[in-house]
Design a protein around this motif. Structure first.
Motif, PDB file in Angstrom:
ATOM      1  N   GLY A 116       6.126  -0.633   0.548  1.00 37.02           N
ATOM      2  CA  GLY A 116       5.505   0.103  -0.550  1.00 37.02           C
ATOM      3  C   GLY A 116       6.351   0.187  -1.796  1.00 37.02           C
ATOM      4  N   THR A 117       7.507  -0.501  -1.829  1.00 35.84           N
ATOM      5  CA  THR A 117       8.334  -0.499  -3.033  1.00 35.84           C
ATOM      6  C   THR A 117       7.840  -1.620  -3.937  1.00 35.84           C
ATOM      7  OG1 THR A 117      10.229   0.390  -1.818  1.00 35.84           O
ATOM      8  CG2 THR A 117      10.676  -0.629  -3.959  1.00 35.84           C
ATOM      9  N   GLY A 118       7.018  -1.247  -4.900  1.00 35.84           N
ATOM     10  CA  GLY A 118       6.338  -2.229  -5.731  1.00 35.84           C
ATOM     11  C   GLY A 118       7.260  -3.183  -6.443  1.00 35.84           C
ATOM     12  N   LEU A 119       8.378  -2.671  -6.961  1.00 30.43           N
ATOM     13  CA  LEU A 119       9.283  -3.534  -7.709  1.00 30.43           C
ATOM     14  C   LEU A 119       9.932  -4.568  -6.801  1.00 30.43           C
ATOM     15  CD1 LEU A 119      10.410  -4.179 -10.455  1.00 30.43           C
ATOM     16  CD2 LEU A 119      12.220  -2.502 -10.075  1.00 30.43           C
ATOM     17  N   ALA A 174       8.550   5.947 -17.752  1.00 29.28           N
ATOM     18  CA  ALA A 174       8.471   7.398 -17.549  1.00 29.28           C
ATOM     19  C   ALA A 174       7.201   7.780 -16.802  1.00 29.28           C
ATOM     20  CB  ALA A 174       8.538   8.125 -18.891  1.00 29.28           C
ATOM     21  N   ALA A 175       6.108   7.100 -17.101  1.00 26.31           N
ATOM     22  CA  ALA A 175       4.848   7.394 -16.420  1.00 26.31           C
ATOM     23  C   ALA A 175       4.910   7.020 -14.949  1.00 26.31           C
ATOM     24  CB  ALA A 175       3.701   6.660 -17.102  1.00 26.31           C
ATOM     25  N   ARG A 231       1.553   7.398  -7.027  1.00 21.78           N
ATOM     26  CA  ARG A 231       2.232   6.479  -7.947  1.00 21.78           C
ATOM     27  C   ARG A 231       2.264   5.059  -7.378  1.00 21.78           C
ATOM     28  NH1 ARG A 231       5.795  10.822  -8.149  1.00 21.78           N
ATOM     29  NH2 ARG A 231       7.440   9.684  -7.045  1.00 21.78           N
ATOM     30  N   GLN A 232       2.421   4.943  -6.063  1.00 21.70           N
ATOM     31  CA  GLN A 232       2.398   3.612  -5.440  1.00 21.70           C
ATOM     32  C   GLN A 232       1.058   2.925  -5.680  1.00 21.70           C
ATOM     33  OE1 GLN A 232       3.575   5.118  -1.469  1.00 21.70           O
ATOM     34  NE2 GLN A 232       5.035   3.422  -1.420  1.00 21.70           N
ATOM     35  N   GLY A 237       0.821  -1.195   0.000  1.00 22.69           N
ATOM     36  CA  GLY A 237       0.000   0.000   0.000  1.00 22.69           C
ATOM     37  C   GLY A 237       0.855   1.244   0.000  1.00 22.69           C
ATOM     38  N   PRO A 238       0.224   2.408  -0.075  1.00 21.71           N
ATOM     39  CA  PRO A 238       0.973   3.660  -0.138  1.00 21.71           C
ATOM     40  C   PRO A 238       1.604   4.022   1.196  1.00 21.71           C
ATOM     41  CG  PRO A 238      -1.363   4.127   0.034  1.00 21.71           C
ATOM     42  CD  PRO A 238      -1.232   2.637  -0.147  1.00 21.71           C
ATOM     43  N   THR A 239       2.568   4.901   1.141  1.00 25.89           N
ATOM     44  CA  THR A 239       3.226   5.386   2.346  1.00 25.89           C
ATOM     45  C   THR A 239       2.220   6.048   3.281  1.00 25.89           C
ATOM     46  OG1 THR A 239       5.070   6.742   3.128  1.00 25.89           O
ATOM     47  CG2 THR A 239       3.793   7.633   1.296  1.00 25.89           C
TER      48      THR A 239
END
Length: 316
Positions: free
Chosen positions: A104-107, A155-156, A277-278, A9-11
């Motif tokens: 929250g680091t998706g990669l 880029a997005a 973005r997350q 989830g997001p920060t």
């Protein structure tokens, strides 16, 4: 199949606190999935969990892994993270505990749950210097625009001010002729894990309010002193780690390029954008079971509900 779970989830949504309670219920050990928390000495700005916060409300200690792994001047990649975590997972399972990825680091999350293979691509220092010079003369937006022409997907996902990752994506494209996300998907196949992924979210206004409050709390806890100590230890503001969210803005303040008030405002704004973005990243994954928090959410009750869902999913 090996069993693992993840809470994403997001920060500032409250992942750490809820994850500790969930871990206490299901018998898990937590693996941090945060690209800044791997660095030693970067605690307040990275919202790294404290020893006291690692205990459940009923007093059980929950081990946390992948914190304080390297010094801030080490370039720690997602491939490094993947290699380390894939050794950790069987160790945790061998203790009859469930590995619980939280962050929250998706990669980082995706590199574990999906069998990515990473092609080693050497650093092109001259090209990096060239792009840094372009950014200094023409601005970060110019370099980001170059990425958008060759790799619009990446880029997005990246903010123009995330210059380190923008440059790395351009570097990979220059070396291979393929976008960086294509490198990550080489050899992708069905996950080898029995997996449960939980997503936490909340109404945008509430999340943004929590972000603003967290930034104010970080400043009150001594975030500025933390960055000063890192600089005194010889770690430059130009290091990739020190360009992380929050640290970059405090560096600007300490270098006299903005006021403290402006730095705090920038951190709040950029953190809100980062959270957006997350969410965009995680919403792509339809395996995630989402739970929305409100100001009135009973977090212990929610933790129990999540624990039940994880148990049901990984044992199916």
């Amino acid at each position: 199949m090996l069993k693992i779970a993840a809470i994403v989830g997001p920060t500032a949504v409250g992942k750490s606190k809820i994850a500790v309670e969930v871990a206490g219920i299901i018998g898990a050990e937590i693996i941090s999935a945060d690209s800044v928390q791997v660095y030693k000495g970067m605690n307040i700005g990275a919202a790294k969990i404290t020893l006291e916060e690692s205990y459940t409300t009923d007093g059980n200690f929950i081990p946390h892994h992948m914190l304080d792994i390297v010094e801030p001047d080490v370039q720690y990649s997602v491939a490094d993270y993947k290699n380390a975590v894939e050794k950790l997972i069987p160790e945790i399972l061998g203790r009859n505990k469930l590995p619980l990825l939280v962050g929250g680091t998706g990669l980082y999350i995706q590199a574990i749950i999906d069998p990515y293979q990473f092609e080693p691509i050497p650093t092109d220092w001259e090209y990096r210097k060239e792009l840094h010079r372009e950014a200094e003369v023409k601005g970060n937006e110019h370099v980001h625009g170059k990425l958008a022409l060759v790799d619009p997907v990446t880029a997005a996902r990246l903010h123009p001010n995330d210059l380190r990752r923008v440059i790395r994506a351009l570097e990979v494209f220059k070396a291979t002729g393929r976008p960086i996300w294509a490198q990550h998907r080489v050899g992708k196949e069905k996950s080898r894990y029995n997996l449960s992924i939980i997503g936490l979210t909340m109404p945008r206004e509430l999340l943004y309010k929590r972000i603003d409050e967290r930034v104010e709390q970080m400043i009150a806890q001594g975030f500025i002193t933390e960055v000063e100590n890192l600089l005194a230890a010889g770690y430059s503001c130009e290091l990739p780690a020190m360009q992380s969210l929050g640290y970059k803005q405090i560096c600007l303040y300490l270098n006299g390029k903005c006021t403290l008030e402006e730095a705090v405002s920038l951190i709040k704004r950029d953190t809100r954008r980062f959270a957006k973005r997350q969410l965009t990243w995680f919403k792509r994954d339809h395996r995630i079971k989402w739970y929305e928090l409100t100001a009135d959410t009973d977090k212990n009750r929610l933790a129990a509900e999540i624990a039940t869902e994880i148990g049901r999913t990984i044992n199916t």
